[in-house]
Motif scaffolding. Structure first.
Motif, PDB file in Angstrom:
ATOM      1  N   VAL A 107       4.994   9.267  -1.053  1.00 15.59           N
ATOM      2  CA  VAL A 107       6.041   8.703  -0.198  1.00 15.59           C
ATOM      3  C   VAL A 107       7.128   8.040  -1.041  1.00 15.59           C
ATOM      4  O   VAL A 107       8.316   8.323  -0.883  1.00 15.59           O
ATOM      5  CB  VAL A 107       5.446   7.711   0.831  1.00 15.59           C
ATOM      6  CG1 VAL A 107       6.546   7.003   1.603  1.00 15.59           C
ATOM      7  CG2 VAL A 107       4.503   8.440   1.779  1.00 15.59           C
ATOM      8  N   SER A 108       6.743   7.178  -1.964  1.00 10.59           N
ATOM      9  CA  SER A 108       7.751   6.458  -2.747  1.00 10.59           C
ATOM     10  C   SER A 108       8.535   7.389  -3.660  1.00 10.59           C
ATOM     11  O   SER A 108       9.756   7.271  -3.770  1.00 10.59           O
ATOM     12  CB  SER A 108       7.109   5.329  -3.551  1.00 10.59           C
ATOM     13  OG  SER A 108       6.135   5.836  -4.429  1.00 10.59           O
ATOM     14  N   GLN A 158       0.835  -1.207   0.000  1.00 13.18           N
ATOM     15  CA  GLN A 158       0.000   0.000   0.000  1.00 13.18           C
ATOM     16  C   GLN A 158       0.869   1.256   0.000  1.00 13.18           C
ATOM     17  O   GLN A 158       0.596   2.203  -0.723  1.00 13.18           O
ATOM     18  CB  GLN A 158      -0.918   0.005   1.222  1.00 13.18           C
ATOM     19  CG  GLN A 158      -1.698   1.295   1.386  1.00 13.18           C
ATOM     20  CD  GLN A 158      -2.393   1.394   2.731  1.00 13.18           C
ATOM     21  OE1 GLN A 158      -2.203   0.553   3.597  1.00 13.18           O
ATOM     22  NE2 GLN A 158      -3.187   2.426   2.910  1.00 13.18           N
ATOM     23  N   GLN A 159       1.928   1.264   0.777  1.00  9.12           N
ATOM     24  CA  GLN A 159       2.771   2.449   0.870  1.00  9.12           C
ATOM     25  C   GLN A 159       3.628   2.644  -0.378  1.00  9.12           C
ATOM     26  O   GLN A 159       3.896   3.755  -0.785  1.00  9.12           O
ATOM     27  CB  GLN A 159       3.637   2.387   2.113  1.00  9.12           C
ATOM     28  CG  GLN A 159       2.799   2.621   3.355  1.00  9.12           C
ATOM     29  CD  GLN A 159       3.400   1.965   4.546  1.00  9.12           C
ATOM     30  OE1 GLN A 159       3.583   0.764   4.555  1.00  9.12           O
ATOM     31  NE2 GLN A 159       3.694   2.744   5.549  1.00  9.12           N
ATOM     32  N   TYR A 180       4.582  11.042  13.231  1.00  7.10           N
ATOM     33  CA  TYR A 180       5.594  10.123  12.710  1.00  7.10           C
ATOM     34  C   TYR A 180       6.806  10.092  13.623  1.00  7.10           C
ATOM     35  O   TYR A 180       7.048  11.001  14.396  1.00  7.10           O
ATOM     36  CB  TYR A 180       6.027  10.503  11.285  1.00  7.10           C
ATOM     37  CG  TYR A 180       6.825  11.776  11.177  1.00  7.10           C
ATOM     38  CD1 TYR A 180       8.211  11.779  11.349  1.00  7.10           C
ATOM     39  CD2 TYR A 180       6.199  12.990  10.899  1.00  7.10           C
ATOM     40  CE1 TYR A 180       8.943  12.949  11.255  1.00  7.10           C
ATOM     41  CE2 TYR A 180       6.935  14.167  10.798  1.00  7.10           C
ATOM     42  CZ  TYR A 180       8.300  14.136  10.970  1.00  7.10           C
ATOM     43  OH  TYR A 180       9.027  15.296  10.873  1.00  7.10           O
ATOM     44  N   LEU A 224       3.280   1.738   8.733  1.00  6.35           N
ATOM     45  CA  LEU A 224       2.148   2.414   9.362  1.00  6.35           C
ATOM     46  C   LEU A 224       1.841   1.716  10.673  1.00  6.35           C
ATOM     47  O   LEU A 224       1.910   0.491  10.763  1.00  6.35           O
ATOM     48  CB  LEU A 224       0.914   2.378   8.463  1.00  6.35           C
ATOM     49  CG  LEU A 224       0.971   3.230   7.207  1.00  6.35           C
ATOM     50  CD1 LEU A 224      -0.329   3.100   6.422  1.00  6.35           C
ATOM     51  CD2 LEU A 224       1.245   4.684   7.527  1.00  6.35           C
ATOM     52  N   ASP A 263       1.792   4.470  -2.941  1.00  3.92           N
ATOM     53  CA  ASP A 263       1.525   5.873  -2.668  1.00  3.92           C
ATOM     54  C   ASP A 263       2.554   6.707  -3.420  1.00  3.92           C
ATOM     55  O   ASP A 263       3.748   6.616  -3.140  1.00  3.92           O
ATOM     56  CB  ASP A 263       1.609   6.173  -1.168  1.00  3.92           C
ATOM     57  CG  ASP A 263       1.421   7.643  -0.877  1.00  3.92           C
ATOM     58  OD1 ASP A 263       0.321   8.145  -1.149  1.00  3.92           O
ATOM     59  OD2 ASP A 263       2.383   8.278  -0.428  1.00  3.92           O
ATOM     60  N   SER A 294      -0.223   7.517   9.491  1.00  2.17           N
ATOM     61  CA  SER A 294      -0.926   7.646   8.216  1.00  2.17           C
ATOM     62  C   SER A 294       0.103   7.856   7.109  1.00  2.17           C
ATOM     63  O   SER A 294       1.262   8.169   7.373  1.00  2.17           O
ATOM     64  CB  SER A 294      -1.893   8.841   8.261  1.00  2.17           C
ATOM     65  OG  SER A 294      -1.154  10.043   8.380  1.00  2.17           O
ATOM     66  N   LEU A 295      -0.354   7.696   5.864  1.00  2.91           N
ATOM     67  CA  LEU A 295       0.540   7.988   4.743  1.00  2.91           C
ATOM     68  C   LEU A 295       0.927   9.464   4.726  1.00  2.91           C
ATOM     69  O   LEU A 295       2.035   9.815   4.321  1.00  2.91           O
ATOM     70  CB  LEU A 295      -0.129   7.601   3.418  1.00  2.91           C
ATOM     71  CG  LEU A 295      -0.206   6.102   3.150  1.00  2.91           C
ATOM     72  CD1 LEU A 295      -1.042   5.827   1.908  1.00  2.91           C
ATOM     73  CD2 LEU A 295       1.181   5.498   3.007  1.00  2.91           C
ATOM     74  N   THR A 296       0.043  10.316   5.203  1.00  3.01           N
ATOM     75  CA  THR A 296       0.370  11.739   5.286  1.00  3.01           C
ATOM     76  C   THR A 296       1.511  11.958   6.272  1.00  3.01           C
ATOM     77  O   THR A 296       2.443  12.714   5.997  1.00  3.01           O
ATOM     78  CB  THR A 296      -0.874  12.564   5.701  1.00  3.01           C
ATOM     79  OG1 THR A 296      -1.925  12.281   4.778  1.00  3.01           O
ATOM     80  CG2 THR A 296      -0.575  14.045   5.719  1.00  3.01           C
ATOM     81  N   ALA A 313       3.793   9.750   7.031  1.00  2.00           N
ATOM     82  CA  ALA A 313       4.989   9.205   6.372  1.00  2.00           C
ATOM     83  C   ALA A 313       5.547  10.205   5.365  1.00  2.00           C
ATOM     84  O   ALA A 313       6.765  10.376   5.244  1.00  2.00           O
ATOM     85  CB  ALA A 313       4.666   7.878   5.697  1.00  2.00           C
TER      86      ALA A 313
END
Length: 186
Positions: free
Chosen positions: A64-65, A57-58, A105, A91, A61, A120-122, A124
């Motif tokens: 992030v990646s 999942q990450q 984070y 996460l 994104d 959350s991805l935010t 990260a």
């Protein structure tokens, strides 16, 4: 002739210059993280092969990646699944020590690992943004642990603050509660 007083000034200036460069980009962190613990005996070198490990999942994104890949490439490193140096993104339901968990984070940097734990991805994504100023002095980042979370309902992007000189207070902070937590970058 050089006087003792002049010699002292030269030595003090030299020590201050060396101290500032040894701190790496820690002084460049704006806004300041909520919690920061340094480990001056450790440095992570970026200009080498680095394995990015994250749940599927990450990795999907794009923020992030792409930020991690861009950061590695900008410092002459490469992304390789075979590398011993690693960036681990995970996460979790909470980040210990964070007063507010939304977008919180923790960024831990050791010799061979950068670990990003976020709620959350935010969160990260904000951790990846923290890597940029830490590496402004070259291709190494200092060993440290940062735990951070937003104080207000918004954040100011480091990219919006990219200037050669120190940003003013108006550039780095959100407006007061009378603006209901709204941020404004001038």
């Amino acid at each position: 002739p050089v006087t003792i007083g002049r010699m002292k000034n030269i030595v003090v200036s030299l020590l201050l210059t060396v101290s500032a460069s040894a701190l790496g980009g820690i002084q460049q962190l704006l806004p300041r993280p909520q919690q920061l613990t340094e480990n001056s005996a450790v440095q992570f070198e970026i200009n080498r092969p680095i394995d990015i490990q994250a749940p599927t999942q990450q990795l999907r994104d794009p923020q992030v990646s792409s930020e991690l890949t861009g950061w590695i490439s900008a410092h002459r490193g490469t992304v390789s699944g075979q590398a011993t140096a690693k960036i681990i993104v995970e996460l979790s339901s909470s980040v210990g020590g964070a007063e507010f968990q939304e977008e919180a984070y923790r960024l831990q940097i050791t010799d061979d690992t950068i670990k990003i734990s976020a709620t959350s991805l935010t969160g990260a994504f904000w951790a990846t943004q923290t890597l940029w100023p830490l590496s402004e002095n070259g291709s190494v980042v200092p060993g440290l642990t940062i735990t951070d979370w937003p104080v207000r309902s918004c954040r100011v992007s480091r990219k919006s603050l990219r200037v050669k000189k120190q940003p003013t207070a108006a550039q780095e902070i959100c407006l007061g509660d009378d603006m209901q937590g709204a941020c404004q970058v001038v």
